[in-house]
Write an enzyme that holds these catalytic residues in place. Sequence first.
Site, short mmCIF file in Angstrom:
data_model
loop_
_atom_site.label_atom_id
_atom_site.label_comp_id
_atom_site.label_asym_id
_atom_site.label_seq_id
_atom_site.Cartn_x
_atom_site.Cartn_y
_atom_site.Cartn_z
NE ARG A 173 -3.86 -2.15 0.22
CZ ARG A 173 -3.67 -3.31 -0.43
NH1 ARG A 173 -2.65 -3.46 -1.25
NH2 ARG A 173 -4.51 -4.31 -0.28
CB SER A 225 -8.94 -1.08 5.21
OG SER A 225 -9.67 -2.23 4.91
CD GLU A 303 -5.10 0.74 3.14
OE1 GLU A 303 -4.96 -0.19 3.96
OE2 GLU A 303 -5.76 0.62 2.10
C1 LIG Z 1 -15.50 0.89 -0.10
C2 LIG Z 1 -13.99 0.97 -0.33
C3 LIG Z 1 -13.28 -0.20 -0.59
C4 LIG Z 1 -11.91 -0.14 -0.82
N1 LIG Z 1 -11.24 -1.31 -1.09
C5 LIG Z 1 -9.92 -1.27 -1.34
C6 LIG Z 1 -9.19 -2.47 -1.64
O1 LIG Z 1 -9.74 -3.56 -1.74
N2 LIG Z 1 -7.86 -2.36 -1.87
C7 LIG Z 1 -7.19 -1.17 -1.80
O2 LIG Z 1 -5.98 -1.14 -2.01
N3 LIG Z 1 -7.85 -0.03 -1.50
C8 LIG Z 1 -9.18 -0.04 -1.28
N4 LIG Z 1 -9.85 1.12 -0.98
C9 LIG Z 1 -9.12 2.40 -0.88
C10 LIG Z 1 -9.06 3.20 -2.20
O3 LIG Z 1 -10.08 2.80 -3.06
C11 LIG Z 1 -7.74 3.02 -2.91
O4 LIG Z 1 -6.70 3.43 -2.07
C12 LIG Z 1 -7.67 3.81 -4.22
O5 LIG Z 1 -6.64 3.29 -5.01
C13 LIG Z 1 -7.48 5.32 -4.04
O6 LIG Z 1 -7.58 5.93 -5.33
P1 LIG Z 1 -8.20 7.40 -5.49
O7 LIG Z 1 -8.11 7.77 -6.93
O8 LIG Z 1 -9.54 7.48 -4.88
O9 LIG Z 1 -7.15 8.24 -4.66
P2 LIG Z 1 -7.45 9.53 -3.75
O10 LIG Z 1 -8.14 9.10 -2.51
O11 LIG Z 1 -8.08 10.60 -4.55
O12 LIG Z 1 -5.97 9.98 -3.39
C14 LIG Z 1 -5.15 9.16 -2.59
C15 LIG Z 1 -3.70 9.63 -2.76
O13 LIG Z 1 -3.28 9.38 -4.10
C16 LIG Z 1 -2.85 10.60 -4.73
N5 LIG Z 1 -3.23 10.54 -6.14
C17 LIG Z 1 -4.45 10.28 -6.69
N6 LIG Z 1 -4.36 10.26 -8.04
C18 LIG Z 1 -3.06 10.53 -8.35
C19 LIG Z 1 -2.33 10.66 -9.56
N7 LIG Z 1 -2.90 10.51 -10.77
N8 LIG Z 1 -1.02 10.96 -9.49
C20 LIG Z 1 -0.40 11.12 -8.29
N9 LIG Z 1 -1.04 11.03 -7.11
C21 LIG Z 1 -2.36 10.72 -7.14
C22 LIG Z 1 -3.55 11.71 -3.99
O14 LIG Z 1 -2.80 12.90 -4.11
C23 LIG Z 1 -3.55 11.13 -2.57
O15 LIG Z 1 -2.29 11.30 -1.96
C24 LIG Z 1 -11.23 1.11 -0.77
C25 LIG Z 1 -11.97 2.28 -0.54
C26 LIG Z 1 -13.33 2.21 -0.33
C27 LIG Z 1 -14.09 3.49 -0.11
#
Ligand SMILES: Cc1cc2nc3c(=O)[nH]c(=O)nc-3n(C[C@H](O)[C@H](O)[C@H](O)COP(=O)(O)OP(=O)(O)OC[C@H]3O[C@@H](n4cnc5c(N)ncnc54)[C@H](O)[C@@H]3O)c2cc1C
Length: 326
Positions: A173, A225, A303
């Site tokens: 992660r 999580s 996380e």
């Molecule tokens: C119901 C639920 C279930 C989930 N299940 C999982 C799972 O099974 N496995 C898992 O790993 N995670 C899970 N997650 C967490 C989440 O979905 C992941 O961490 C996801 O990859 C975050 O992506 P995001 O685009 O929403 O990032 P954001 O929340 O928008 O950003 C997170 C971080 O990434 C950075 N970021 C985003 N896009 C970019 C980019 N293009 N370039 C550089 N930095 C960037 C942001 O600046 C920030 O620091 C879950 C979340 C929820 C709500």
Amino acid sequence: MTPPESLSIFENLNVKENALLSAYTTFRLGGPCSLLIQCDTPEEVQQAVKALAQNKLPFILLGGGSNLVVSDQGLECIVIRYVSDTPRIEYHNDLITVSASTRLDDLALFAARRGLLGLNYTSGIPGSVGGAIVGNAGAFGQQVGDHLESVILLDRKGIQRKASPGELGFSYRDSKLKETGEIVLSASFRVEPGDAEKLLKEREETLNLRREKHPNLKTHPCAGSFFRNIEPTSRAGRRQATGWFLEQAGGKNLHVGGAKIFDRHANIIVKADETCRAQDVYELSLKMAELAKKAFDLDLIREVRFVGPFQKKVKDFSSAESFLIW
Ligand SMILES: Cc1cc2nc3c(=O)[nH]c(=O)nc-3n(C[C@H](O)[C@H](O)[C@H](O)COP(=O)(O)OP(=O)(O)OC[C@H]3O[C@@H](n4cnc5c(N)ncnc54)[C@H](O)[C@@H]3O)c2cc1C
């Protein structure tokens, strides 16, 4: 920070003043930012970043907003939002190339429909491809970094470079991108030919499993999580679920204001009702960490990231008082 005197520096980009960030996070929490720039393509992000750099305007970047909690006070900086409901995906010679704004689940569906092996485990993970790469998202023992061929990155001045997965320092992660602040514009994944029908069936099973285990974001907004799972011990030989430890310690009964623990998973905080504030979530996360420390002497690692100012009420296990990160 005030918004730039003239929005003309952003030319034809899609900008919104005083945007409420609660609309752009899966937790449905967070105050306003002075300006939100919605970018769908790598070209738009590059244009926005160059304009911001030239005008020395600080910014943060959001993807799908599914792994963070934005402060109730909002953010004193400009926000670039790089996620799109229009998938931008190409496939040639066992390589899928995708814009980082594409939703990860759209990528999984694309690969499954074409019978391409390697990405099916990402089915149903919320957020963008970019967010998944930065946080090395994963499920069922596999993670995004394992399948990556290359990425196109953008630095904070707007300069692009191509990088290999080896340069990104992936671990559980985590990736070096959290430190460098570089933006993922697009990515290529190596895939193998497989059976579309089988992959689509597997995908349905995964989605059903996720529906059983995870909160429905419409009724229980959350960020998944909250803490990382526990490092593998020599005895267990594998990573252990933090939710199990929290549940054993009675964590499901914890709550602060409108922030509660999800009744089917002790490592997930949900916004239980409209009274819930980001500050409640912060304080509840501290209580969870304290409980794990007292009951099992575990030092939990978050996380989910806190963005913007938070008021510290009880002893935090991390040193930062507020978390204006990036
Ligand atoms: C119901 C639920 C279930 C989930 N299940 C999982 C799972 O099974 N496995 C898992 O790993 N995670 C899970 N997650 C967490 C989440 O979905 C992941 O961490 C996801 O990859 C975050 O992506 P995001 O685009 O929403 O990032 P954001 O929340 O928008 O950003 C997170 C971080 O990434 C950075 N970021 C985003 N896009 C970019 C980019 N293009 N370039 C550089 N930095 C960037 C942001 O600046 C920030 O620091 C879950 C979340 C929820 C709500």
